[in-house]
Design a protein around this motif. Structure first.
Motif, PDB file in Angstrom:
ATOM      1  N   GLU A   1       0.824  -1.209   0.000  1.00 39.96           N
ATOM      2  CA  GLU A   1       0.000   0.000   0.000  1.00 39.96           C
ATOM      3  C   GLU A   1       0.864   1.267   0.000  1.00 39.96           C
ATOM      4  OE1 GLU A   1      -3.526   2.150   2.639  1.00 39.96           O
ATOM      5  OE2 GLU A   1      -2.939   0.083   3.065  1.00 39.96           O
ATOM      6  N   LEU A   2       1.850   1.318   0.876  1.00 43.75           N
ATOM      7  CA  LEU A   2       2.725   2.481   0.907  1.00 43.75           C
ATOM      8  C   LEU A   2       3.624   2.533  -0.330  1.00 43.75           C
ATOM      9  CD1 LEU A   2       3.850   2.748   4.649  1.00 43.75           C
ATOM     10  CD2 LEU A   2       2.289   4.250   3.398  1.00 43.75           C
ATOM     11  N   ALA A   3       4.010   1.363  -0.847  1.00 42.83           N
ATOM     12  CA  ALA A   3       4.890   1.331  -2.014  1.00 42.83           C
ATOM     13  C   ALA A   3       4.238   1.965  -3.234  1.00 42.83           C
ATOM     14  CB  ALA A   3       5.292  -0.104  -2.328  1.00 42.83           C
ATOM     15  N   GLU A   4       2.911   1.975  -3.272  1.00 38.72           N
ATOM     16  CA  GLU A   4       2.210   2.584  -4.402  1.00 38.72           C
ATOM     17  C   GLU A   4       2.460   4.092  -4.487  1.00 38.72           C
ATOM     18  OE1 GLU A   4      -1.878   1.591  -4.108  1.00 38.72           O
ATOM     19  OE2 GLU A   4      -1.591  -0.531  -4.636  1.00 38.72           O
ATOM     20  N   ARG A   5       2.913   4.682  -3.403  1.00 37.37           N
ATOM     21  CA  ARG A   5       3.190   6.123  -3.412  1.00 37.37           C
ATOM     22  C   ARG A   5       4.536   6.446  -4.070  1.00 37.37           C
ATOM     23  NH1 ARG A   5       0.782   8.728   2.168  1.00 37.37           N
ATOM     24  NH2 ARG A   5      -1.123   7.472   2.225  1.00 37.37           N
ATOM     25  N   ILE A   6       5.371   5.442  -4.290  1.00 40.07           N
ATOM     26  CA  ILE A   6       6.709   5.682  -4.839  1.00 40.07           C
ATOM     27  C   ILE A   6       6.652   5.662  -6.359  1.00 40.07           C
ATOM     28  CG2 ILE A   6       9.117   4.937  -4.884  1.00 40.07           C
ATOM     29  CD1 ILE A   6       8.581   3.438  -2.254  1.00 40.07           C
ATOM     30  N   ARG A   7       7.002   6.778  -6.967  1.00 39.46           N
ATOM     31  CA  ARG A   7       7.062   6.879  -8.429  1.00 39.46           C
ATOM     32  C   ARG A   7       8.521   6.917  -8.865  1.00 39.46           C
ATOM     33  NH1 ARG A   7       4.613  11.788 -12.226  1.00 39.46           N
ATOM     34  NH2 ARG A   7       6.048  11.452 -13.985  1.00 39.46           N
ATOM     35  N   VAL A   8       8.845   6.195  -9.908  1.00 35.74           N
ATOM     36  CA  VAL A   8      10.212   6.166 -10.407  1.00 35.74           C
ATOM     37  C   VAL A   8      10.444   7.335 -11.364  1.00 35.74           C
ATOM     38  CG1 VAL A   8      11.933   4.882 -11.746  1.00 35.74           C
ATOM     39  CG2 VAL A   8      10.414   3.668 -10.156  1.00 35.74           C
ATOM     40  N   VAL A   9      11.448   8.149 -11.044  1.00 35.52           N
ATOM     41  CA  VAL A   9      11.918   9.220 -11.940  1.00 35.52           C
ATOM     42  C   VAL A   9      13.429   9.055 -12.042  1.00 35.52           C
ATOM     43  CG1 VAL A   9      12.076  11.691 -12.386  1.00 35.52           C
ATOM     44  CG2 VAL A   9      10.052  10.776 -11.216  1.00 35.52           C
ATOM     45  N   ALA A  10      13.895   8.632 -13.197  1.00 33.86           N
ATOM     46  CA  ALA A  10      15.317   8.313 -13.372  1.00 33.86           C
ATOM     47  C   ALA A  10      16.182   9.562 -13.284  1.00 33.86           C
ATOM     48  CB  ALA A  10      15.536   7.626 -14.714  1.00 33.86           C
ATOM     49  N   ASN A  11      17.361   9.403 -12.689  1.00 34.96           N
ATOM     50  CA  ASN A  11      18.333  10.494 -12.646  1.00 34.96           C
ATOM     51  C   ASN A  11      18.881  10.793 -14.037  1.00 34.96           C
ATOM     52  OD1 ASN A  11      18.221  11.059  -9.939  1.00 34.96           O
ATOM     53  ND2 ASN A  11      20.022   9.872  -9.389  1.00 34.96           N
ATOM     54  N   ALA A  12      19.360  12.001 -14.218  1.00 36.28           N
ATOM     55  CA  ALA A  12      19.978  12.408 -15.476  1.00 36.28           C
ATOM     56  C   ALA A  12      21.035  13.453 -15.180  1.00 36.28           C
ATOM     57  CB  ALA A  12      18.925  12.961 -16.443  1.00 36.28           C
ATOM     58  N   VAL A  13      21.834  13.758 -16.175  1.00 38.30           N
ATOM     59  CA  VAL A  13      22.849  14.809 -16.054  1.00 38.30           C
ATOM     60  C   VAL A  13      22.685  15.760 -17.225  1.00 38.30           C
ATOM     61  CG1 VAL A  13      24.491  13.330 -14.836  1.00 38.30           C
ATOM     62  CG2 VAL A  13      24.571  13.447 -17.332  1.00 38.30           C
ATOM     63  N   PRO A  14      23.139  17.012 -17.086  1.00 40.08           N
ATOM     64  CA  PRO A  14      23.076  17.938 -18.223  1.00 40.08           C
ATOM     65  C   PRO A  14      23.891  17.421 -19.404  1.00 40.08           C
ATOM     66  CG  PRO A  14      23.551  19.108 -16.194  1.00 40.08           C
ATOM     67  CD  PRO A  14      23.679  17.648 -15.882  1.00 40.08           C
ATOM     68  N   SER A  15      23.426  17.703 -20.584  1.00 41.81           N
ATOM     69  CA  SER A  15      24.103  17.238 -21.797  1.00 41.81           C
ATOM     70  C   SER A  15      25.247  18.186 -22.149  1.00 41.81           C
ATOM     71  CB  SER A  15      23.122  17.163 -22.961  1.00 41.81           C
ATOM     72  OG  SER A  15      22.176  16.150 -22.737  1.00 41.81           O
ATOM     73  N   GLU A  16      26.449  17.733 -21.916  1.00 43.40           N
ATOM     74  CA  GLU A  16      27.613  18.464 -22.406  1.00 43.40           C
ATOM     75  C   GLU A  16      27.910  17.985 -23.821  1.00 43.40           C
ATOM     76  OE1 GLU A  16      30.909  19.640 -19.605  1.00 43.40           O
ATOM     77  OE2 GLU A  16      30.306  17.743 -18.765  1.00 43.40           O
ATOM     78  N   SER A  17      28.470  18.851 -24.644  1.00 36.96           N
ATOM     79  CA  SER A  17      28.904  18.385 -25.956  1.00 36.96           C
ATOM     80  C   SER A  17      29.987  17.331 -25.748  1.00 36.96           C
ATOM     81  CB  SER A  17      29.445  19.558 -26.773  1.00 36.96           C
ATOM     82  OG  SER A  17      30.476  20.214 -26.072  1.00 36.96           O
ATOM     83  N   ALA A  18      29.907  16.260 -26.528  1.00 38.99           N
ATOM     84  CA  ALA A  18      30.897  15.194 -26.407  1.00 38.99           C
ATOM     85  C   ALA A  18      32.289  15.744 -26.716  1.00 38.99           C
ATOM     86  CB  ALA A  18      30.548  14.055 -27.355  1.00 38.99           C
ATOM     87  N   PRO A  19      33.318  15.226 -26.067  1.00 38.47           N
ATOM     88  CA  PRO A  19      34.675  15.722 -26.344  1.00 38.47           C
ATOM     89  C   PRO A  19      35.032  15.569 -27.817  1.00 38.47           C
ATOM     90  CG  PRO A  19      34.653  14.274 -24.412  1.00 38.47           C
ATOM     91  CD  PRO A  19      33.308  14.162 -25.048  1.00 38.47           C
TER      92      PRO A  19
END
Length: 481
Positions: free
Chosen positions: A226-244
């Motif tokens: 019941e409590l687990a239903e409150r957890i939503r997955v939002v994946a981490n990310a990082v800012p997009s730097e131009s590739a070297p």
């Protein structure tokens, strides 16, 4: 001295060196095993500072290089919401680990989704200074009373608690402002009492965010469906730097060669950006790499902050036990972009992760990954099918990791069960790179993952505020009847 005598003398020195390394491996292994038997608060509060004083030594590091291909680019706003929602990001120190990086990114990028961020943390530092330079309010609160005062003055609409220390969490709950816990890791050190407290916090929260499906599943096992239903997955990310670009890669490669004191021409450089501690399994990575990687001219470079000096010294002793010791280098904390620009691939063999920020940064630069099966690994590998590789977790299923399972796996660092899969994955990564002359290509649009993270957090926050307003109205109606 004749040539044969010189050769015999050199062979004798190597044998004595390996014998000393085996003795050090046994000694530091005993230190690690004894430390693992202690309660976490003793381990981290007393033993690690003591072993740091006893075993610390100078470490080489790779500094930032002068050539940069481009600066961090935040994607354009995609939300129609006005910037009317204020969110307080509550945490401890932002200077160590991935949580501080995530908070810095959220605080800077939230305006894209119509959210104004303020930060309350327990210590000042470089990240706090950078956020202030962007116009973000950052308040240092060392205790509950200071956190309560900061919340009154800042008056946010909603609070995100990013593994905040308990006094700051208590202040947030007492404020009456909706609190959204953000679950960053597998909390293997939680006692039963701590899990009961977490269940109470989650029960009083309108929602929670887990940074990966593994994190959600891990917490769900401890709080019920019941409590687990409150957890939503939002994946981490990082800012997009131009590739070297080619110039930056050449400069970074040359700088790394100078740091290592060797010629890297023809080498495949595999980098692991990590910390030297129980979680990250550096000793197991070093041992498995040396025992099972068969591809020629592959070099492993590990770099990070030593929070457990016994772990670092054990990893180095294991390295020196091998006749291929020169293929592994252990560096101190180094510039992430410079290392990734110099690298041909990235590896992380941790016992557990919530979502590995360093691996995400490596993927953004176009590197192929070899990742243990921990939080976020499957998602990252799925984005680069055929170019990155998932191997079994060295201590078992990711969502069932525990302090005891990690301690058992640490005791068998020289014979970890995923060693052969690790070697095969590295060999496959090298083969792919040498057979494919194309430059690394992203399989997702720049900024796409960051936009999804920011808008995912913003959506949860708006729903939390809306639910809080509804509950407040219901309370007023019930009170007047």
């Amino acid at each position: 001295m004749t040539m044969s005598q010189g050769s015999a003398s050199s062979g004798g020195r190597r044998r004595r060196g390996r014998a000393a390394a085996r003795a050090e491996t046994a000694f530091f292994g005993a230190v690690v095993t004894a430390t693992d038997l202690l309660p976490p608060r003793i381990r981290y509060g007393y033993v690690h500072p003591l072993t740091a004083r006893m075993f610390r030594r100078p470490l080489r590091h790779l500094a930032a290089i002068g050539v940069r291909s481009g600066a961090i680019a935040l994607p354009p706003a995609t939300s129609s919401f006005p910037a009317t929602l204020c969110c307080a990001l509550l945490t401890g120190s932002m200077e160590v680990g991935g949580i501080g990086s995530v908070i810095e990114v959220l605080a800077a990028a939230f305006p894209m989704a119509g959210v104004r961020a303020v930060v309350i943390c327990t210590a000042d530092g470089a990240r706090a200074a950078r956020l202030r330079s962007r116009g973000v309010d950052v308040v240092v609160a060392a205790n509950e009373a200071e956190a309560e005062r900061a919340l009154r003055e800042l008056n946010p609409d909603v609070i995100e608690s990013h593994s905040a220390p308990l006094p700051l969490e208590d202040a947030a709950i007492a404020s009456g402002i909706p609190v959204v816990p953000v679950l960053h890791n597998m909390e293997i050190h939680f006692s039963r009492a701590r899990w009961r407290r977490f269940a109470r916090v989650l029960g009083s929260s309108p929602a929670a965010i887990g940074v990966s499906e593994s994190v959600r599943e891990f917490h769900a096992r401890h709080v019920g469906a019941e409590l687990a239903e409150r957890i939503r997955v939002v994946a981490n990310a990082v800012p997009s730097e131009s590739a070297p670009d080619a110039d930056e890669r050449r400069a970074a490669r040359a700088a790394l060669a100078r740091t290592l004191g060797t010629d890297l021409a023809g080498d495949f450089v595999l980098v692991s950006l990590t910390r030297y501690d129980a979680q990250k399994n550096v000793a197991g990575l070093v041992s498995s790499f040396l025992a099972t990687v068969t591809a020629d001219q592959v070099r492993l470079v590990v770099a990070g902050e030593p929070s457990d000096w016994a772990e670092l010294r054990r990893a180095d002793a294991l390295r020196r036990c091998s006749d291929r010791a020169d293929r592994v280098t252990l560096l101190g904390r180094s510039d992430a972009r410079a290392l990734l620009a110099a690298a041909d691939g990235f590896i992380l063999d941790s016992f557990f992760e919530g979502w590995p920020v360093a691996a995400t940064e490596a993927a953004e630069t176009g590197l192929g990954l070899v990742l243990g099966d921990f939080g976020g690994a499957r998602e990252l590998v799925d984005r680069d099918r055929g170019g990155s590789f998932l191997i079994p977790n060295p201590c078992g299923p990711a969502e069932r990791v525990s302090d005891a399972a990690v301690a058992r796996a640490r005791r068998r660092s020289r014979r970890q069960p995923n060693a052969h899969e690790l070697g095969a994955a590295v060999d496959a990564l090298v083969l792919r790179a040498r057979d494919d002359s194309r430059a690394p290509v992203r399989t997702w649009a720049p900024g796409e993952q960051l936009t999804a993270m920011v808008e995912g957090h913003a959506d949860v926050l708006r729903r939390a505020v809306a639910r809080g307003l509804v509950e407040a109205r219901v309370g007023r109606v019930e009170g007047s009847s």
